[in-house]
Write a protein that holds these residues in place. Structure first.
Motif, PDB file in Angstrom:
ATOM      1  N   GLN A   4      -6.339   4.794  -4.893  1.00 51.21           N
ATOM      2  CA  GLN A   4      -5.461   4.057  -5.799  1.00 51.21           C
ATOM      3  C   GLN A   4      -6.050   2.663  -5.959  1.00 51.21           C
ATOM      4  N   GLY A   5      -6.811   2.469  -7.035  1.00 56.28           N
ATOM      5  CA  GLY A   5      -7.484   1.194  -7.251  1.00 56.28           C
ATOM      6  C   GLY A   5      -8.550   0.983  -6.193  1.00 56.28           C
ATOM      7  N   ASP A   6      -8.423  -0.102  -5.434  1.00 52.67           N
ATOM      8  CA  ASP A   6      -9.390  -0.372  -4.372  1.00 52.67           C
ATOM      9  C   ASP A   6      -8.832  -0.012  -2.993  1.00 52.67           C
ATOM     10  N   THR A   7      -7.893   0.934  -2.977  1.00 51.59           N
ATOM     11  CA  THR A   7      -7.237   1.342  -1.736  1.00 51.59           C
ATOM     12  C   THR A   7      -7.324   2.859  -1.560  1.00 51.59           C
ATOM     13  N   THR A  76      -2.942   3.452   4.793  1.00 59.48           N
ATOM     14  CA  THR A  76      -3.708   2.825   3.722  1.00 59.48           C
ATOM     15  C   THR A  76      -4.897   2.064   4.300  1.00 59.48           C
ATOM     16  N   GLN A  78      -8.376  -0.455   2.755  1.00 62.54           N
ATOM     17  CA  GLN A  78      -9.064  -1.078   1.620  1.00 62.54           C
ATOM     18  C   GLN A  78     -10.491  -0.579   1.518  1.00 62.54           C
ATOM     19  N   ARG A  79     -10.972  -0.490   0.294  1.00 59.40           N
ATOM     20  CA  ARG A  79     -12.390  -0.184   0.059  1.00 59.40           C
ATOM     21  C   ARG A  79     -13.169  -1.483   0.178  1.00 59.40           C
TER      22      ARG A  79
END
Length: 80
Positions: A4-7, A76, A78-79
Motif C-alpha cells: 500500500q504505497g510505500d508500506t 506494517t 515501510q519500504r
C-alpha cells in the motif's frame, strides 16, 4: 504481503484467540504469527500459525503490529 504505497502489510484473523495468546516474531524479514488456545485442563484446543517473508527492501526498524478490536492482526513495515 500487500503493498500500500510505500508500506508493506500483513493481515491475519486471530479473532478466536485472546491477545496474550498471540505471539508475533520477526527475524531477518521473516514474520511468524503463532497463537494457541489452552483449555482449563491444560490441553491445547486450537492453534494458528502463519509465516511469511517480507520483501528485501523492507526497513526492519519500521516493522510494527496492531490488533484491532475485531481480532485482526495488522503488521506494517515501510519500504526503503
Amino acid at each position: 504481503v500487500r503493498v500500500q504505497g510505500d508500506t508493506y502489510q500483513v493481515v491475519a484473523d486471530v479473532s478466536h484467540f485472546e491477545p496474550p495468546d498471540v505471539v508475533v516474531t520477526i527475524s531477518n524479514c521473516h514474520v511468524a504469527i503463532q497463537a494457541q488456545k489452552v483449555a482449563e485442563d491444560g490441553t491445547i484446543c486450537d492453534t494458528f500459525t502463519h509465516k511469511c517473508q517480507l520483501p528485501e527492501d523492507t526497513d526492519p526498524l519500521s516493522v510494527s503490529c496492531a490488533l484491532t478490536e475485531a481480532g485482526t492482526l495488522v503488521i506494517t513495515a515501510q519500504r526503503r
